[in-house]
Design a protein around this motif. Structure first.
Motif, mmCIF file in Angstrom:
data_model
loop_
_atom_site.group_PDB
_atom_site.id
_atom_site.type_symbol
_atom_site.label_atom_id
_atom_site.label_comp_id
_atom_site.label_asym_id
_atom_site.label_seq_id
_atom_site.Cartn_x
_atom_site.Cartn_y
_atom_site.Cartn_z
ATOM 1 N N GLN A 99 113.930 23.048 42.532
ATOM 2 C CA GLN A 99 113.624 23.510 43.886
ATOM 3 C C GLN A 99 113.241 24.987 43.886
ATOM 4 N N HIS A 100 113.930 25.776 43.064
ATOM 5 C CA HIS A 100 113.586 27.200 42.933
ATOM 6 C C HIS A 100 112.138 27.349 42.453
ATOM 7 N N TYR A 101 111.740 26.589 41.421
ATOM 8 C CA TYR A 101 110.377 26.660 40.904
ATOM 9 C C TYR A 101 109.369 26.206 41.957
ATOM 10 N N ARG A 102 109.677 25.127 42.667
ATOM 11 C CA ARG A 102 108.774 24.642 43.727
ATOM 12 C C ARG A 102 108.591 25.718 44.800
ATOM 13 N N ASP A 103 109.692 26.330 45.219
ATOM 14 C CA ASP A 103 109.631 27.362 46.255
ATOM 15 C C ASP A 103 108.858 28.585 45.772
ATOM 16 N N GLU A 104 109.128 29.000 44.534
ATOM 17 C CA GLU A 104 108.437 30.163 43.980
ATOM 18 C C GLU A 104 106.932 29.923 43.927
ATOM 19 N N LEU A 105 106.535 28.739 43.476
ATOM 20 C CA LEU A 105 105.112 28.421 43.388
ATOM 21 C C LEU A 105 104.491 28.328 44.783
ATOM 22 N N ALA A 106 105.171 27.690 45.707
ATOM 23 C CA ALA A 106 104.644 27.567 47.071
ATOM 24 C C ALA A 106 104.470 28.942 47.705
ATOM 25 N N GLN A 107 105.450 29.806 47.521
ATOM 26 C CA GLN A 107 105.375 31.153 48.080
ATOM 27 C C GLN A 107 104.212 31.927 47.449
ATOM 28 N N PHE A 108 104.065 31.805 46.146
ATOM 29 C CA PHE A 108 102.975 32.493 45.467
ATOM 30 C C PHE A 108 101.620 31.994 45.966
ATOM 31 N N LYS A 109 101.462 30.668 46.020
ATOM 32 C CA LYS A 109 100.186 30.097 46.447
ATOM 33 C C LYS A 109 99.867 30.456 47.900
ATOM 34 N N ALA A 140 96.002 22.008 35.390
ATOM 35 C CA ALA A 140 96.877 22.157 36.564
ATOM 36 C C ALA A 140 97.168 23.630 36.835
ATOM 37 N N LEU A 141 97.378 24.402 35.785
ATOM 38 C CA LEU A 141 97.648 25.830 35.943
ATOM 39 C C LEU A 141 96.431 26.551 36.525
ATOM 40 N N ILE A 142 95.268 26.231 35.998
ATOM 41 C CA ILE A 142 94.020 26.839 36.468
ATOM 42 C C ILE A 142 93.795 26.516 37.941
ATOM 43 N N GLU A 143 93.986 25.259 38.314
ATOM 44 C CA GLU A 143 93.786 24.862 39.704
ATOM 45 C C GLU A 143 94.794 25.537 40.626
ATOM 46 N N ALA A 144 96.044 25.652 40.185
ATOM 47 C CA ALA A 144 97.064 26.313 40.999
ATOM 48 C C ALA A 144 96.742 27.792 41.196
ATOM 49 N N ALA A 145 96.028 28.385 40.236
ATOM 50 C CA ALA A 145 95.640 29.794 40.320
ATOM 51 C C ALA A 145 94.319 29.988 41.058
ATOM 52 N N GLY A 146 93.709 28.896 41.500
ATOM 53 C CA GLY A 146 92.481 28.990 42.280
ATOM 54 C C GLY A 146 91.200 28.849 41.497
ATOM 55 N N GLY A 147 91.282 28.417 40.242
ATOM 56 C CA GLY A 147 90.093 28.254 39.410
ATOM 57 C C GLY A 147 89.725 26.801 39.221
ATOM 58 N N ARG A 160 107.845 28.313 31.789
ATOM 59 C CA ARG A 160 106.932 29.468 31.808
ATOM 60 C C ARG A 160 105.638 29.183 32.572
ATOM 61 N N ASN A 161 105.498 27.991 33.125
ATOM 62 C CA ASN A 161 104.260 27.644 33.818
ATOM 63 C C ASN A 161 104.012 28.478 35.074
ATOM 64 N N ILE A 162 105.049 28.814 35.809
ATOM 65 C CA ILE A 162 104.865 29.617 37.017
ATOM 66 C C ILE A 162 104.331 31.003 36.624
ATOM 67 N N LYS A 163 104.906 31.587 35.580
ATOM 68 C CA LYS A 163 104.429 32.877 35.075
ATOM 69 C C LYS A 163 102.962 32.763 34.654
ATOM 70 N N ALA A 164 102.604 31.662 34.024
ATOM 71 C CA ALA A 164 101.227 31.453 33.580
ATOM 72 C C ALA A 164 100.272 31.384 34.770
ATOM 73 N N ILE A 165 100.671 30.707 35.825
ATOM 74 C CA ILE A 165 99.828 30.605 37.021
ATOM 75 C C ILE A 165 99.589 31.997 37.598
ATOM 76 N N LYS A 166 100.628 32.795 37.667
ATOM 77 C CA LYS A 166 100.491 34.164 38.188
ATOM 78 C C LYS A 166 99.566 34.999 37.297
ATOM 79 N N LYS A 167 99.695 34.852 35.989
ATOM 80 C CA LYS A 167 98.849 35.584 35.052
ATOM 81 C C LYS A 167 97.385 35.169 35.228
ATOM 82 N N LEU A 168 97.154 33.863 35.353
ATOM 83 C CA LEU A 168 95.788 33.379 35.543
ATOM 84 C C LEU A 168 95.211 33.873 36.859
ATOM 85 N N ALA A 169 95.976 33.780 37.930
ATOM 86 C CA ALA A 169 95.482 34.227 39.236
ATOM 87 C C ALA A 169 95.106 35.708 39.189
#
Length: 165
Positions: free
Chosen positions: A26-36, A69-76, A150-159
């Motif tokens: 749930q923490h990861y889901r919330d962190e990703l949702a907040q970031f996106k 999935a990481l690329i798409e979550a980062a907007g690419g 580490r996927n959430i960190k990767a999404i942030k790095k890609l974005a």
């Protein structure tokens, strides 16, 4: 991302710590949702090529690989997402034809990310690709590019690489 969440939930069941696993997911889901929700994108998604390995023919992420999935979550948009596979070998001509704007290098093994980057920058066949012309490369460590915490960190790095350059 669901694969990573399911893996964590399964590990929680296996080790009898389901509540901890559910809280973590749930923490990861919330962190990703907040970031996106706060991600500022403009225009069309940048065209991304994932360079895993190979000089004669590149090994890359297809539609079902975690980097897509990481690329798409980062907007690419992964230029190889038409491949109905996780990972596949393609030919360089297909990569050049897709003209990626950014190249994501997966760093692991004997050939370093810097060597992969140098190979692309110094190969005349790639000179007209937007990513090469503009020196737009981003490196993901193996643990960031495969399902895991580490996927959430990767999404942030890609974005950051996609939208803040």
């Amino acid at each position: 991302m669901d694969d990573m969440y399911n893996d964590l939930l399964n590990l929680g069941r296996i080790f009898g710590v389901e509540a901890r696993a559910e809280k973590l997911v749930q923490h990861y889901r919330d962190e990703l949702a907040q970031f996106k929700a706060g991600l500022k994108v403009s225009g069309t998604p940048p065209r991304i090529f994932v360079y895993d390995s190979g000089e004669d023919s590149p090994f890359t992420a297809g539609r079902y690989a975690m980097p897509t999935a990481l690329i798409e979550a980062a907007g690419g948009s992964n230029v190889m997402d038409t491949f109905e596979k996780n990972w596949a070998r393609v030919n360089w001509e297909a990569v050049v034809e897709e003209n990626p704007e950014i190249i994501v290098i997966v760093n692991y093994g004997e050939v370093t990310a810097q060597q992969k980057r140098d190979f692309m920058l110094n190969n005349p066949a790639f000179a007209d690709m937007d990513a090469v012309k503009n020196d737009r490369f981003v490196t993901l460590e193996y643990a960031e590019a495969t399902p895991g915490p580490r996927n959430i960190k990767a999404i942030k790095k890609l974005a950051a690489a996609f939208w803040e350059n």
